[in-house]
Scaffold this motif. Sequence first.
Motif, mmCIF file in Angstrom:
data_model
loop_
_atom_site.group_PDB
_atom_site.id
_atom_site.type_symbol
_atom_site.label_atom_id
_atom_site.label_comp_id
_atom_site.label_asym_id
_atom_site.label_seq_id
_atom_site.Cartn_x
_atom_site.Cartn_y
_atom_site.Cartn_z
ATOM 1 N N PRO A 186 25.521 39.831 38.611
ATOM 2 C CA PRO A 186 25.588 41.171 38.346
ATOM 3 C C PRO A 186 25.855 42.339 39.779
ATOM 4 O O PRO A 186 26.641 42.694 40.036
ATOM 5 N N ALA A 204 32.623 31.945 31.382
ATOM 6 C CA ALA A 204 32.520 32.483 32.905
ATOM 7 C C ALA A 204 32.120 33.988 33.690
ATOM 8 O O ALA A 204 31.644 34.278 32.053
ATOM 9 N N TYR A 205 31.039 34.116 34.239
ATOM 10 C CA TYR A 205 30.290 34.812 34.368
ATOM 11 C C TYR A 205 30.187 35.108 36.232
ATOM 12 O O TYR A 205 30.651 33.981 37.231
ATOM 13 N N ARG A 221 44.902 40.121 34.747
ATOM 14 C CA ARG A 221 45.546 40.301 36.378
ATOM 15 C C ARG A 221 45.874 38.426 37.025
ATOM 16 O O ARG A 221 46.480 38.719 37.437
ATOM 17 N N LYS A 223 40.320 42.657 31.514
ATOM 18 C CA LYS A 223 41.130 43.207 32.619
ATOM 19 C C LYS A 223 41.099 42.360 33.514
ATOM 20 O O LYS A 223 42.247 41.748 34.158
ATOM 21 N N HIS A 239 39.522 32.408 25.524
ATOM 22 C CA HIS A 239 39.166 34.146 24.342
ATOM 23 C C HIS A 239 38.284 34.728 24.523
ATOM 24 O O HIS A 239 38.072 34.284 25.840
ATOM 25 N N VAL A 240 38.571 35.917 24.898
ATOM 26 C CA VAL A 240 37.874 37.536 25.210
ATOM 27 C C VAL A 240 37.383 37.724 24.094
ATOM 28 O O VAL A 240 37.739 38.197 22.882
ATOM 29 N N LYS A 266 34.164 43.097 42.589
ATOM 30 C CA LYS A 266 34.612 43.001 43.685
ATOM 31 C C LYS A 266 35.465 41.488 43.446
ATOM 32 O O LYS A 266 36.349 40.886 44.589
ATOM 33 N N GLY A 267 36.702 41.340 42.563
ATOM 34 C CA GLY A 267 37.679 41.233 42.254
ATOM 35 C C GLY A 267 36.910 38.916 42.091
ATOM 36 O O GLY A 267 37.523 38.100 42.572
ATOM 37 N N MET A 268 35.748 39.208 41.874
ATOM 38 C CA MET A 268 35.253 37.340 42.919
ATOM 39 C C MET A 268 36.121 36.473 41.128
ATOM 40 O O MET A 268 36.014 35.260 41.565
ATOM 41 N N LEU A 269 36.125 37.196 39.370
ATOM 42 C CA LEU A 269 36.141 35.914 39.005
ATOM 43 C C LEU A 269 37.393 35.908 39.124
ATOM 44 O O LEU A 269 38.481 34.512 38.948
ATOM 45 N N ASN A 320 36.209 44.341 30.926
ATOM 46 C CA ASN A 320 36.021 43.804 31.980
ATOM 47 C C ASN A 320 36.784 42.572 32.136
ATOM 48 O O ASN A 320 37.493 42.160 32.912
ATOM 49 N N ASN A 344 34.550 43.635 25.314
ATOM 50 C CA ASN A 344 34.512 43.335 26.879
ATOM 51 C C ASN A 344 35.545 42.927 27.932
ATOM 52 O O ASN A 344 36.656 42.684 28.109
ATOM 53 N N ARG A 368 29.430 41.674 40.670
ATOM 54 C CA ARG A 368 30.398 42.153 40.156
ATOM 55 C C ARG A 368 31.170 43.103 40.498
ATOM 56 O O ARG A 368 31.153 44.032 41.695
HETATM 57 C C1 LIG Z 1 33.946 39.683 33.332
HETATM 58 C C2 LIG Z 1 33.231 39.506 34.118
HETATM 59 C C3 LIG Z 1 32.803 37.876 34.652
HETATM 60 C C4 LIG Z 1 34.162 39.332 35.506
HETATM 61 O O1 LIG Z 1 34.436 39.322 36.604
HETATM 62 P P1 LIG Z 1 34.122 39.939 38.143
HETATM 63 O O2 LIG Z 1 33.413 39.168 39.028
HETATM 64 O O3 LIG Z 1 33.149 41.150 38.659
HETATM 65 O O4 LIG Z 1 35.321 40.846 37.991
HETATM 66 P P2 LIG Z 1 36.647 42.069 38.645
HETATM 67 O O5 LIG Z 1 36.005 41.906 40.029
HETATM 68 O O6 LIG Z 1 37.321 41.380 39.139
HETATM 69 O O7 LIG Z 1 36.120 42.717 37.467
HETATM 70 C C5 LIG Z 1 36.518 43.469 36.399
HETATM 71 C C6 LIG Z 1 35.867 44.509 36.009
HETATM 72 O O8 LIG Z 1 35.075 44.437 36.515
HETATM 73 C C7 LIG Z 1 34.458 46.253 36.154
HETATM 74 N N1 LIG Z 1 32.698 45.752 36.782
HETATM 75 C C8 LIG Z 1 32.379 45.123 35.923
HETATM 76 N N2 LIG Z 1 30.996 45.257 36.024
HETATM 77 C C9 LIG Z 1 30.708 46.181 37.488
HETATM 78 C C10 LIG Z 1 29.557 46.631 37.726
HETATM 79 N N3 LIG Z 1 28.610 46.170 38.270
HETATM 80 N N4 LIG Z 1 30.300 46.676 39.365
HETATM 81 C C11 LIG Z 1 31.532 47.329 39.731
HETATM 82 N N5 LIG Z 1 32.499 47.086 38.597
HETATM 83 C C12 LIG Z 1 32.610 46.305 37.968
HETATM 84 C C13 LIG Z 1 35.251 46.101 37.161
HETATM 85 O O9 LIG Z 1 35.606 47.446 38.089
HETATM 86 C C14 LIG Z 1 36.825 45.243 37.072
HETATM 87 O O10 LIG Z 1 37.700 46.547 36.319
HETATM 88 P P3 LIG Z 1 38.418 47.208 37.219
HETATM 89 O O11 LIG Z 1 39.906 46.426 37.426
HETATM 90 O O12 LIG Z 1 39.011 48.190 36.509
HETATM 91 O O13 LIG Z 1 38.112 47.314 39.040
HETATM 92 C C15 LIG Z 1 31.810 40.202 34.393
HETATM 93 O O14 LIG Z 1 31.900 41.260 34.111
HETATM 94 C C16 LIG Z 1 30.738 39.093 34.422
HETATM 95 O O15 LIG Z 1 30.009 38.386 34.116
HETATM 96 N N6 LIG Z 1 30.554 39.990 32.953
HETATM 97 C C17 LIG Z 1 29.386 39.420 32.476
HETATM 98 C C18 LIG Z 1 29.587 38.123 31.414
HETATM 99 C C19 LIG Z 1 31.047 37.836 30.308
HETATM 100 O O16 LIG Z 1 31.467 38.950 30.022
HETATM 101 N N7 LIG Z 1 31.735 36.254 30.644
HETATM 102 C C20 LIG Z 1 33.131 36.520 30.262
HETATM 103 C C21 LIG Z 1 33.567 36.855 28.713
HETATM 104 S S1 LIG Z 1 34.891 36.343 28.398
#
Ligand SMILES: CC(C)(COP(=O)(O)OP(=O)(O)OC[C@H]1O[C@@H](n2cnc3c(N)ncnc32)[C@H](O)[C@@H]1OP(=O)(O)O)[C@@H](O)C(=O)NCCC(=O)NCCS
Length: 306
Positions: A237, A233-234, A280, A276, A266-267, A242-245, A273, A271, A240
Amino acid sequence: MLLLREAKMLQTLHRSLAKSIPESLKVYGSIFHINRGNPFNLEVLIDSWPEYQTVITRPQKQEMTDDMDHYTNTYHIFTKTPERLPEILESNDVINWDQILSIQGCQQGLNEKIQSVAASKSVQIDYSKRFLYITEATLQLKSSNKRIFGRSQEATIQNTGEFRSEIDNFKSILLNVSHSELVNDNWKFGKNEKSLRYIKNCIKNFPGYCLLDPEGNPISWGVMEATCELRMAYTLPEYRGKGMLGELMNAYMEYLQQNEIPFYLHVEDMNENSHKVVRRCGFSAMTCDWHQWKSIPTRLQQLPHF
Ligand SMILES: CC(C)(COP(=O)(O)OP(=O)(O)OC[C@H]1O[C@@H](n2cnc3c(N)ncnc32)[C@H](O)[C@@H]1OP(=O)(O)O)[C@@H](O)C(=O)NCCC(=O)NCCS
């Protein structure tokens, strides 16, 4: 160990393994895809039949030709008698300890057993324990006699998988092999030629999902592995937080449920983020956890590997 090949027996075993979810999930998920065409050419080893204690899935021998390719050289384990595991795993007929390989399972109490076997081999073991997350629908497979999951493959193919997103002009689609490099370049455990080949095979054979921006560029994605586990999952940056995942997962989970494909993920501990987002999305952490042992033979330790 016996090789279980007969389709009816594999179906019976699959139903029986459902009762041991979540501990059996890795093996249960592999046999789900084995029973639907077996695109990864896996095979099922069992200690006895029809009563059994231990089940192992692994690629057929002709698939494990590269000693360095732990993405392919992966074994999945479920046992009702962990105390007997060392005697099974010691045999090179079950595990080819001369290769770099991965063993995965979702049970407590296996680490000590696997470490004890490894100590008798010339290998180094890297052990990881992570949070195992599943949804209520997958957990219900344990007690339900209904076939919540398991419809025919034609149903999967007929569904185009395209969902209009709640976010304006974004949409979710099934991944295709043209996305493989993007996924590989951004996968923490990838970024090499072997992982690229592995990702291509996953995307070609199992449903992966991605969210496209209004210009049609992928901004968030997830891939299904041969064990029905959702991985890689990714979110880019710049998108991120914005609730995209979550948006992607809503469409992905709806697709999998419509097509009766079980799933889990698994997580890693740190990690936050990801913890969370998956909570959700309706996933709960299981107390049995997700476990992996990566084994590296001494003779290969000096070579570059991933
Ligand atoms: C984990 C990941 C997929 C989440 O995707 P996402 O689209 O940002 O998901 P969300 O928008 O729901 O954010 C999840 C949390 O990350 C926080 N966050 C992470 N990076 C952020 C950024 N650059 N800016 C703002 N918030 C961020 C958010 O605040 C949110 O927390 P909240 O619910 O308290 O607001 C993304 O951070 C990512 O690609 N990370 C690197 C790869 C990874 O870890 N993959 C998951 C393997 S299990």
